[in-house]
Scaffold this active site. Structure first.
Site, PDB file in Angstrom:
ATOM      1  NE  ARG A 180      -3.798   0.393   2.368  1.00  0.00           N
ATOM      2  CZ  ARG A 180      -4.462   0.887   3.194  1.00  0.00           C
ATOM      3  NH1 ARG A 180      -4.354   0.400   4.504  1.00  0.00           N
ATOM      4  NH2 ARG A 180      -5.267   2.006   3.364  1.00  0.00           N
ATOM      5  CB  CYS A 236      -2.191   4.138   9.167  1.00  0.00           C
ATOM      6  SG  CYS A 236      -3.681   4.995  10.349  1.00  0.00           S
TER       7      CYS A 236
END
Length: 280
Positions: A180, A236
């Site tokens: 990611r 995040c």
């Protein structure tokens, strides 16, 4: 450890009057699963706080603030009061997600000025598997009074992240999995990649293979490539799984650690913000 307590520690204090145990179990994409698990069985005396209903504000239509915006401080203080958390309470949070949801409550309480909060090591399944007591009893909630003293210095806003791009006073720490971070996959957000200049430290790297937190010494080694003399800004996808990294950095002795609460999902809601897609 400063912020993490063991099962034996909690068992020894389970019925002390100033202790409030909070079940924070939550499964992304299954918003009712955590409460259902709590109602089936939980640590005796635990109350339940929901990541999205209690520990986040509603998502804005334009996505600004991210997928789990910070709750309003006064509203959160009211919720804490209603479940019996006061300024004199000792709070122990647990989940079944490696500490991610419990760390969100840990961070939020500290953000509201409450230092006496801990995360239960290994979480609920390890507690139950270890033969520690569980039940399905619903605690009679006796409201307390929680007065917030917001610690704005724990937080970094999107504009501050923008201003620090290319600078040397801050280091960005991306807590998501490497694919990611590199932009190879993106299962949750509309754009893939990371904030330019960010370093990748997947949050589960703070855990041992059995799911317990690494020792402060091992955490210091895990974060050895990060500078201690600069401000670390941790993010995040939505500001939740960054919090175990914030906790672990504190355990490792880092003192200049802040959270970008909106995180990647907030960053990409501004069309002009740059995106990087390679290792840095």
């Amino acid at each position: 450890m400063k912020h993490v307590v063991s099962r034996k520690w909690l068992l020894a204090r389970l019925y002390e009057s100033d202790l409030v145990i909070v079940d924070c179990r939550f499964v992304m994409g299954q918003p009712d699963a955590g409460r259902a698990a709590y109602e089936e069985s939980h640590i005796p005396g635990a109350v339940y706080l929901d990541l999205e209903r209690d520990l986040s504000a509603p998502v804005e239509e334009d996505g600004q603030g991210g997928r789990h915006p910070l709750p309003d401080a006064a509203e959160l203080a009211g919720r804490l009061s209603r479940v019996g958390i006061g300024n004199d309470s000792r709070v122990v949070a647990y989940d079944d997600q490696g500490g991610a949801m419990a760390s969100r409550l840990w961070w939020l309480l500290r953000y509201l000025g409450h230092e006496n909060v801990f995360v239960l090591d290994e979480g609920f399944s390890a507690w139950k598997k270890g033969g520690y007591p569980v039940n399905a009893d619903q605690k009679v909630l006796i409201p307390s009074t929680f007065l917030a003293t917001v610690q704005h210095s724990m937080l970094v806003e999107m504009e501050e992240v923008q201003e620090s791009l290319g600078g040397e006073e801050r280091v960005l720490v991306d807590s998501r999995e490497a694919p990611r971070y590199r932009g190879e996959v993106e299962p949750l957000d509309k754009k893939a990649g990371h904030i330019p200049g960010a370093r990748n430290k997947f949050w589960k790297g703070v855990l041992q293979e059995d799911g317990s937190f690494k020792s402060p010494e091992a955490l210091a080694e895990h974060f050895a490539d990060l500078p201690r003399d600069k401000e670390l800004v941790v993010y995040c996808g939505s500001g939740v799984t960054a919090t175990p990294n914030v906790l672990a950095l504190s355990e490792a002795g880092f003192e200049k650690v802040k959270l970008y609460a909106g995180s990647w999902s907030d960053w990409i809601s501004y069309a002009a913000n740059p995106i990087a897609t390679r290792d840095e």
